[in-house]
Every structure is written in structure tokens, then in C-alpha cells.
Design an enzyme around this catalytic site. Structure first.
Site, PDB file in Angstrom:
ATOM      1  N   LYS A  54       1.043  -1.303   0.343  1.00 46.53           N
ATOM      2  CA  LYS A  54      -0.043  -0.149   0.225  1.00 46.53           C
ATOM      3  C   LYS A  54       0.811   1.261   0.121  1.00 46.53           C
ATOM      4  O   LYS A  54       0.385   2.219   0.673  1.00 46.53           O
ATOM      5  CB  LYS A  54      -1.187  -0.045   1.141  1.00 46.53           C
ATOM      6  CG  LYS A  54      -1.933  -1.406   1.254  1.00 46.53           C
ATOM      7  CD  LYS A  54      -2.231  -1.786  -0.007  1.00 46.53           C
ATOM      8  CE  LYS A  54      -3.513  -0.715  -0.549  1.00 46.53           C
ATOM      9  NZ  LYS A  54      -3.941  -1.133  -1.832  1.00 46.53           N
ATOM     10  N   GLY A  56       2.068   2.719  -3.004  1.00 41.71           N
ATOM     11  CA  GLY A  56       2.165   3.194  -4.455  1.00 41.71           C
ATOM     12  C   GLY A  56       2.670   2.278  -5.677  1.00 41.71           C
ATOM     13  O   GLY A  56       3.000   2.571  -6.700  1.00 41.71           O
ATOM     14  N   THR A  57       2.711   0.916  -5.159  1.00 41.98           N
ATOM     15  CA  THR A  57       3.504  -0.135  -6.163  1.00 41.98           C
ATOM     16  C   THR A  57       2.490  -0.469  -7.340  1.00 41.98           C
ATOM     17  O   THR A  57       3.335  -0.229  -8.228  1.00 41.98           O
ATOM     18  CB  THR A  57       3.291  -1.624  -5.122  1.00 41.98           C
ATOM     19  OG1 THR A  57       3.331  -1.194  -3.884  1.00 41.98           O
ATOM     20  CG2 THR A  57       4.120  -2.414  -5.717  1.00 41.98           C
ATOM     21  N   THR A  58       1.370  -0.229  -7.317  1.00 42.59           N
ATOM     22  CA  THR A  58       0.600  -0.629  -8.707  1.00 42.59           C
ATOM     23  C   THR A  58       0.842   0.396  -9.382  1.00 42.59           C
ATOM     24  O   THR A  58       1.215   0.382 -10.672  1.00 42.59           O
ATOM     25  CB  THR A  58      -0.969  -0.620  -8.306  1.00 42.59           C
ATOM     26  OG1 THR A  58      -0.876  -1.728  -7.475  1.00 42.59           O
ATOM     27  CG2 THR A  58      -1.670  -0.980  -9.646  1.00 42.59           C
ATOM     28  N   HIS A 116       7.195  -7.448  -2.403  1.00 38.43           N
ATOM     29  CA  HIS A 116       7.123  -6.835  -1.115  1.00 38.43           C
ATOM     30  C   HIS A 116       7.987  -7.274   0.025  1.00 38.43           C
ATOM     31  O   HIS A 116       7.731  -6.844   1.483  1.00 38.43           O
ATOM     32  CB  HIS A 116       5.578  -7.110  -0.286  1.00 38.43           C
ATOM     33  CG  HIS A 116       4.482  -6.073  -1.476  1.00 38.43           C
ATOM     34  ND1 HIS A 116       4.880  -4.843  -1.734  1.00 38.43           N
ATOM     35  CD2 HIS A 116       3.374  -6.236  -1.763  1.00 38.43           C
ATOM     36  CE1 HIS A 116       3.798  -4.375  -2.526  1.00 38.43           C
ATOM     37  NE2 HIS A 116       2.677  -5.200  -2.203  1.00 38.43           N
ATOM     38  N   SER A 146      -4.113   2.896   4.505  1.00 39.37           N
ATOM     39  CA  SER A 146      -4.657   2.113   3.482  1.00 39.37           C
ATOM     40  C   SER A 146      -4.450   0.805   3.477  1.00 39.37           C
ATOM     41  O   SER A 146      -5.279  -0.137   3.046  1.00 39.37           O
ATOM     42  CB  SER A 146      -3.508   2.575   2.358  1.00 39.37           C
ATOM     43  OG  SER A 146      -3.921   1.837   1.093  1.00 39.37           O
ATOM     44  N   TYR A 203       6.026   8.398  -2.417  1.00 36.98           N
ATOM     45  CA  TYR A 203       4.558   8.332  -3.039  1.00 36.98           C
ATOM     46  C   TYR A 203       4.265  10.011  -3.242  1.00 36.98           C
ATOM     47  O   TYR A 203       3.625  10.156  -3.869  1.00 36.98           O
ATOM     48  CB  TYR A 203       3.859   7.645  -2.219  1.00 36.98           C
ATOM     49  CG  TYR A 203       2.323   7.438  -2.765  1.00 36.98           C
ATOM     50  CD1 TYR A 203       1.920   6.705  -3.590  1.00 36.98           C
ATOM     51  CD2 TYR A 203       1.262   8.275  -1.999  1.00 36.98           C
ATOM     52  CE1 TYR A 203       0.663   6.732  -3.953  1.00 36.98           C
ATOM     53  CE2 TYR A 203       0.060   8.267  -2.385  1.00 36.98           C
ATOM     54  CZ  TYR A 203      -0.311   7.428  -3.210  1.00 36.98           C
ATOM     55  OH  TYR A 203      -1.527   7.305  -3.802  1.00 36.98           O
ATOM     56  N   SER A 238      -2.673   8.207 -14.360  1.00 37.61           N
ATOM     57  CA  SER A 238      -3.137   8.892 -13.287  1.00 37.61           C
ATOM     58  C   SER A 238      -4.254   8.054 -12.620  1.00 37.61           C
ATOM     59  O   SER A 238      -4.694   7.245 -13.051  1.00 37.61           O
ATOM     60  CB  SER A 238      -4.006  10.147 -14.143  1.00 37.61           C
ATOM     61  OG  SER A 238      -5.167   9.623 -14.768  1.00 37.61           O
ATOM     62  N   PHE A 258      -9.986  -2.489  -5.617  1.00 36.56           N
ATOM     63  CA  PHE A 258      -8.455  -2.718  -5.272  1.00 36.56           C
ATOM     64  C   PHE A 258      -7.561  -1.274  -5.071  1.00 36.56           C
ATOM     65  O   PHE A 258      -6.900  -1.222  -4.303  1.00 36.56           O
ATOM     66  CB  PHE A 258      -7.921  -3.430  -6.502  1.00 36.56           C
ATOM     67  CG  PHE A 258      -6.347  -3.772  -6.326  1.00 36.56           C
ATOM     68  CD1 PHE A 258      -5.844  -4.674  -5.552  1.00 36.56           C
ATOM     69  CD2 PHE A 258      -5.381  -3.009  -7.027  1.00 36.56           C
ATOM     70  CE1 PHE A 258      -4.542  -5.095  -5.205  1.00 36.56           C
ATOM     71  CE2 PHE A 258      -4.006  -3.191  -6.974  1.00 36.56           C
ATOM     72  CZ  PHE A 258      -3.749  -4.250  -6.222  1.00 36.56           C
ATOM     73  N   LYS A 261      -8.492   5.041  -2.568  1.00 33.85           N
ATOM     74  CA  LYS A 261      -8.434   6.734  -2.746  1.00 33.85           C
ATOM     75  C   LYS A 261      -7.021   7.376  -3.387  1.00 33.85           C
ATOM     76  O   LYS A 261      -7.263   8.259  -4.236  1.00 33.85           O
ATOM     77  CB  LYS A 261      -8.556   7.383  -1.514  1.00 33.85           C
ATOM     78  CG  LYS A 261      -9.860   7.172  -0.764  1.00 33.85           C
ATOM     79  CD  LYS A 261     -10.024   8.025   0.746  1.00 33.85           C
ATOM     80  CE  LYS A 261     -11.235   8.116   1.183  1.00 33.85           C
ATOM     81  NZ  LYS A 261     -11.539   8.926   2.384  1.00 33.85           N
ATOM     82  N   GLY A 262      -6.031   6.520  -3.172  1.00 34.72           N
ATOM     83  CA  GLY A 262      -4.819   7.051  -3.616  1.00 34.72           C
ATOM     84  C   GLY A 262      -4.498   8.660  -3.207  1.00 34.72           C
ATOM     85  O   GLY A 262      -3.694   9.225  -3.706  1.00 34.72           O
TER      86      GLY A 262
END
Length: 297
Positions: A54, A56-58, A116, A146, A203, A238, A258, A261-262
Site C-alpha cells: 500500500k 504506490g506499488t501498482t 514486498h 490504506s 509516493y 493517473s 483494489f 483513494k490514492g
């Protein structure tokens, strides 16, 4: 202050939990590769995106994959995120494509890989073979916020967690969440990154200037992309676009998104004043002299 975050003896445990070299892990992590890291069959041109969950990996993975494909979205839109980028330590029988070791074997080089794992559990051969490492870190207050929501959104992985945030914060502060202690994880990788050819991203900085993050990744990986391609990749990745993508977000499969909010600073909606003060005391003690600081907003 240790008493403030003291855990009840009957604290929440994820299904199939186990501890390996003092790190709390779950059944979806392939234990045999921790014991025999040579099973990973690392290649010198592998590129790893590494982070605590959680963080900012994706987002970082999607940016990196598009850069490695010179902005061509064809592959990105061919299959879902997890099938495109092997999660190296992952193994979940109900999702055969998400077997990290097998997925790595069928990927063509250069491979983009995700992990991870803390550095002392990471396949050590990768640290000495010239592999590329992109490490992304997020301020720990937003990370735990998160991660708490992720535990609730992913019962197939983390079980039926119904505790409140205060209880989860205690788990986090005691390293009893999957992948263990955030401080040990972050400081372990930070020490390695400072002396090696790796890219370190925050991030919060990525949120403030996403285009700059795209440029940094491209430069690190030696991709000479024009401004128009950089802009295209940045816009394509984005948060709004990723959240709307069926190849990245899994809301229609999981029932809950998945990607949530980011946002930055969401921790303020969860921490009490007392929790914030206690957290700061622990943070200041454990991170002192590290040279690593965060934007908390």
C-alpha cells in the site's frame, strides 16, 4: 510508549500465518522460495519494483511497464495487472496465473517484477547481478490507513478482519501484519539503496509531480522518450484512469475496489490525537539518524 500499542495476547492472525526470520507472513507467500531463493532464477536484466504494501506499488509498476514498452498501451490492455507483472513471492492455488515463480519463467526479458519482501528475505543473488531496483515508499501513517482498508477488502487473502482501526494500528506497530514491521522493512532497503544503483521514489513526491516520476523512471532505465510519450504515460497512469481501468482495478471482481483513494493525508480521518502523538514518538525514535523524512499531508 510501548504500552500504548500493546497487543492483546489474542491478536488477529491472518489465515495460514507463519513467521520466517522474524517477519510475519501469510499462506499466499511461497515459503519454499524463502528457504531456497535460487528457485527464483533471477536474470541480470530483471527490473524489480519493491515496496511495503500500500505504498504506490501498482502505480509505479504501471508507469514502469509503459516506459519499457515506449508508451505502447497494447500490452497493458491485454490482461490484468497481476497477470502482466509477476509478484515473485506470491502463490495462490485458486489463481494459477498468480504463481510468481511460474509466471517469471514464461516472461520474456527484460522482466518487470514485483515484491514486498524485506531485504533480508529477498533473493540475495538479485542484489549482486546488476538488476534494476525501483523502491517506492509512502509515509507510514497513510500506509497503515490504506493497509487497514485493504485487509477488509481482501478477505480471500487476509481473512475476515472486522477489527477497528485502533486495533489494526496496534498490529501494525507490533509488526503483526503481513510483511511485518514497516520500520525494519524501510530502513533495511534504505540502507541498501544508498550504496547501490537503485531508484528511490516517495509516493508523496509522485503525487505532487507525477510527470517528474515518469521522467525519473525512464532515465533510470535508460529509455529516451519524447515529451509527448512522457505526457501520454503520465496521463494514462493517473489515479482516475487506473481506477477506471478493468485491467488495473478489480472492483467488479472483488466487490470492493483494489484501488481506493490514492490520497495523501487520509490518515487524519483515522488516527486519534493520542494515537498520532504516540506514533510520532515511536517514529522519531526508530527513524532518527536515518536521513529519511516524509511529507505527512
Amino acid at each position: 510508549m510501548a504500552d500504548f500499542f500493546k497487543l492483546n495476547e489474542e491478536y488477529y492472525r491472518v489465515p495460514g500465518n507463519f513467521t520466517f526470520k522474524d517477519v510475519y507472513l501469510a499462506e499466499f507467500i511461497r515459503k519454499e522460495t524463502l528457504e531456497r531463493p535460487e528457485l527464483f532464477q533471477i536474470k541480470s536484466d530483471d527490473c524489480f519494483v519493491v515496496s511495503y504494501p500500500k505504498s504506490g506499488t501498482t502505480w509505479t509498476l504501471e508507469l514502469t511497464q509503459l516506459i519499457m514498452n515506449n508508451g505502447d498501451t497494447t500490452y497493458t490492455e491485454s490482461e490484468n495487472h497481476f497477470d502482466r507483472m509477476p509478484f515473485i513471492e506470491f502463490k495462490l492455488p485458486k489463481f494459477p496465473k498468480m504463481d510468481g515463480v511460474k509466471a517469471m519463467q514464461i516472461k520474456e526479458s527484460p522482466r518487470l517484477l514485483k515484491s514486498h519482501l524485506p531485504i533480508h528475505l529477498f533473493p540475495s543473488q538479485a542484489l549482486h547481478m546488476g538488476c534494476k531496483f525501483i523502491f517506492v515508499v509512502r509515509n507510514p501513517k497513510d500506509t497503515v490507513t490504506s493497509y487497514y482498508n485493504f485487509y477488509q477488502a481482501m478477505p480471500s487473502l487476509y481473512g475476515d478482519y472486522k477489527g477497528d482501526f485502533s486495533n489494526y494500528l496496534k498490529l501494525f506497530m507490533n509488526g503483526k501484519v503481513v510483511y511485518g514491521d514497516w520500520f525494519d522493512f524501510t530502513l533495511g532497503w534504505w540502507k541498501y539503496l544508498n550504496g547501490n544503483n537503485a531508484l528511490f521514489l516517495k509516493y508523496e513526491d509522485m503525487k505532487k509531480n507525477p510527470r517528474d516520476a515518469t521522467v525519473k523512471i525512464a532515465k533510470y532505465l535508460n529509455y529516451d522518450l519524447g515529451d509527448d510519450v512522457i505526457d501520454k504515460i503520465t496521463e494514462y497512469c493517473s489515479f482516475a484512469k487506473m481506477k477506471a481501468s478493468k485491467f488495473i482495478n478489480f472492483e467488479e471482481i472483488k466487490g470492493r475496489p483494489f484501488l481506493r483513494k490514492g490520497a495523501t493525508g487520509d490518515w487524519k480521518n483515522y488516527f486519534t490525537v493520542a494515537e498520532d502523538e504516540a506514533f510520532d514518538e515511536v517514529y522519531n525514535e526508530r527513524m532518527k539518524d536515518s536521513g529519511l523524512s516524509f511529507d505527512w499531508e
